[in-house]
Design an enzyme around this catalytic site. Structure first.
Site, short mmCIF file in Angstrom:
data_model
loop_
_atom_site.label_atom_id
_atom_site.label_comp_id
_atom_site.label_asym_id
_atom_site.label_seq_id
_atom_site.Cartn_x
_atom_site.Cartn_y
_atom_site.Cartn_z
N TYR B 141 0.82 -1.22 0.00
CA TYR B 141 0.00 0.00 0.00
C TYR B 141 0.85 1.27 0.00
O TYR B 141 0.32 2.36 -0.19
CB TYR B 141 -0.94 0.02 1.21
CG TYR B 141 -2.03 -1.04 1.19
CD1 TYR B 141 -2.20 -1.87 0.09
CD2 TYR B 141 -2.87 -1.20 2.27
CE1 TYR B 141 -3.20 -2.84 0.08
CE2 TYR B 141 -3.88 -2.16 2.27
CZ TYR B 141 -4.03 -2.98 1.16
OH TYR B 141 -5.03 -3.93 1.16
N LYS B 189 3.05 -15.56 2.31
CA LYS B 189 2.93 -16.33 1.07
C LYS B 189 4.35 -16.73 0.67
O LYS B 189 4.83 -16.41 -0.43
CB LYS B 189 2.23 -15.50 0.00
CG LYS B 189 1.86 -16.26 -1.25
CD LYS B 189 0.67 -17.19 -1.10
CE LYS B 189 0.46 -18.01 -2.36
NZ LYS B 189 -0.65 -19.00 -2.22
N ASP B 221 -3.66 -17.92 1.94
CA ASP B 221 -4.90 -18.51 1.43
C ASP B 221 -5.43 -19.58 2.40
O ASP B 221 -6.63 -19.69 2.62
CB ASP B 221 -4.74 -19.04 0.00
CG ASP B 221 -3.46 -19.81 -0.24
OD1 ASP B 221 -2.55 -19.78 0.62
OD2 ASP B 221 -3.36 -20.47 -1.29
N ASP B 245 -5.04 -6.46 6.17
CA ASP B 245 -6.24 -5.71 5.80
C ASP B 245 -7.37 -6.69 5.48
O ASP B 245 -8.50 -6.58 5.99
CB ASP B 245 -5.91 -4.84 4.58
CG ASP B 245 -7.05 -3.95 4.16
OD1 ASP B 245 -7.95 -3.73 4.97
OD2 ASP B 245 -7.03 -3.48 3.01
N ASP B 249 -10.54 -7.88 8.31
CA ASP B 249 -11.94 -7.65 7.98
C ASP B 249 -12.71 -8.96 7.90
O ASP B 249 -13.85 -9.06 8.36
CB ASP B 249 -12.07 -6.84 6.69
CG ASP B 249 -11.90 -5.34 6.95
OD1 ASP B 249 -12.07 -4.94 8.11
OD2 ASP B 249 -11.60 -4.60 6.02
#
Ligand SMILES: [Mg+2]
Ligand SMILES: [Mg+2]
Lengths: 354, 354
Positions: B141, B189, B221, B245, B249
């Protein structure tokens, strides 16, 4: 219709479920007057054993000359200690790359008879029927540089897309939506990422070409929430590689039927690789217990997406659903009622009902 | 203990829930002989109305001189049409950045009395109590380049971390795990990303310093799946900005108590910004209906993480839990039984029980 199909059974239960899919395809060919020819090749652990590599050259060549490829599953404890370039999984990654498969299609559908196995409340997940279209060859997993810098004091990965790469996956998703309930959810992080802003622009441009499809944009964090709180609101979801990796795995556990999920990976000309989402399950391999439904539904996806045989695909899907709703199931589904049967009996039931 | 706290009520129900948190803090101060002083400043929409900017200079200065900051919520339809640099949300992003808040802490806890509101089956989610520690200032980001290239024909975003940025967030997560059930799940990952490989190496190095904490590595994942299928297996989760993020959520909807979730964002010296996960709920603002619990639990997090007052924090948390378990609730919780009360009554109940 005449089609040539390469079968890559792979390891573990791969052989058993591939046999099942082939029987179903043979029945479909008889019924609808198609001519399917088959060629079997090695991949994964079995290829390591016989050829010293998880992806032999003749396997790649055969796939390149096929109209479509069916893959069972790869891997098992026998090959777990090998160096990483010799692992069975490298065969899978290698063939996806060799065929330039850019679109990964992961449908998730709830079956009324399996709702008890869902982690979600039954009334919430009942009726879910969504398709995640994931970009598979670009984005953060493939961009360069991807390396340590400043003498190991920092590290960088790169999310890179060309406009053309985004356009082709968005087109594919719109085309999928057209054959379904005509709603497309594009998932991005356009409030932060420049790549997502371009992604969103392209979806907005493309939607002019598909006026019957309604389009919604959703941020990836909101999508991760809504998949759980309201899975039935989705029809087709399109997203870039990494977001798709996370969301498709998240979605795969919603309906409690992970062992039943098929997948497709497509090339631009329609050639595709079709495989179950589940693995090679070495613990039950060779025992006739394996659930062949994910492999059979993968072959239905092949009929639809590579051969354009939507009626045939639908017949397989409806047959599977009716057999599950009649209470027949394999051991993995862990059901309290109904009748538990093996791989061969399940396949037989499906073949007879077609 | 003497502490100076800046209060940023913001917009909508922000004012009401901030009042509630202040009352609880005053009670705690009396009870434990602390001296908390307060200073109120504008942020978000209200700051736009009075100062022409969502983040006035005096607000930033006051926060920089405070021991901790409590924030209510920002935004509302009144300011939705303003250009993007003038939106209330920019105030929130701006203050996080101005304070160099690198660690975002998002606890998710199930309340037995609210399990009916969870999208998950009650037996699955019951007992969940996890904390997501998200890196907040680095990663995809914020990396550069983040731009169109080749005349708009391609686009790039950059995931960049320094070793030091990863070390400080991993340290923070280990420290959190030490005060909890001593289990840390590091999410990455690492099978694909170079940044994740470095991340995993650093976690492995750091764990020598925290021998009582057990460490597990999970691919992002797989983590997205396990949060749904087995949320009780987690204690502390640590992960980089974007993965955090998405996962925080996702986790926030698991227990059905989104309106009750607090959060903390910390600077290296322990100064922090504390805010509810919920928004400004303009539709019910000023009606005395708002649920003050997320804001009150945020102030408990402030006591723990910025002031080291663990006993006081725990008292607030246990009081809230006992009041919920006695059946008291605000309108948002949509409960069939128990007694529905307003913001002031709920606050009064908590204050009296302390
Ligand atoms: Mg995955
Ligand atoms: Mg978020």
């Amino acid at each position: 219709m005449k089609k040539h199909i390469v079968l890559l059974p792979g390891d573990g239960i791969g052989t058993e479920v591939m046999e099942a899919a082939k029987e179903v395809l043979t029945t479909i060919a008889d019924e609808f007057n198609h001519s399917f020819s088959y060629e079997v090749h090695d991949i994964g652990g079995v290829a390591i054993d016989f050829h010293g590599t998880p992806l032999p050259k003749q396997t790649v060549e055969a796939c390149n000359n096929a109209d479509a490829v069916l893959l069972g599953a790869v891997g098992g404890p026998k090959w777990d200690q090998l160096p990483s370039h010799l692992r069975p999984e490298k065969g899978l990654l290698g063939i996806r790359k060799a065929l330039d498969l850019f679109a990964n299609l992961r449908p998730v559908k709830s079956f009324d008879h399996l709702l008890h196995a869902s982690p979600l409340k039954e009334e919430l997940v009942k009726g879910s029927d969504l398709l995640i279209v994931r970009e598979l060859t670009g984005g953060l997993y493939f961009g360069t540089p991807s390396e340590r810098q400043q003498n190991g004091q920092s590290v960088v990965d790169t999310l890179f897309y060309t406009r053309q790469e985004i356009e082709r996956i968005v087109d594919k998703a719109f085309q999928c939506a057209q054959t379904r309930r005509k709603h497309l959810t594009s998932v991005d992080k356009a409030n932060v990422l420049e790549s997502s802003k371009l992604w969103r622009e392209i979806v907005e441009e493309k939607k002019q070409q598909y006026p019957e499809v309604t389009v919604e944009h959703l941020l990836v964090d909101a999508a991760a929430m809504k998949l759980i709180t309201n899975p039935t609101q989705f029809d087709v979801i399109v997203t870039e590689n990494m977001f798709g990796d996370i969301l498709s795995d998240e979605a795969s556990v919603l309906t409690g039927s992970l062992g039943m999920l098929p997948s497709a990976s497509l090339r631009e000309d329609g050639v595709g690789l079709y495989e179950p989402v589940h693995g090679s399950a070495p613990d039950i391999a060779g025992q006739g217990k394996a659930n062949p439904i994910a492999m059979i539904l993968s072959s239905a996806m092949m009929l639809r997406h590579s051969f354009g045989l939507d009626e045939e695909a639908r017949l397989i899907e409806e047959t599977v659903e009716s057999i599950l709703n009649a209470g027949f199931h394999t051991a993995d589904l862990n059901m309290k009622s109904g009748q538990q049967i093996g791989t061969v009996e399940m396949t037989q039931l499906i073949v007879e009902s077609i």
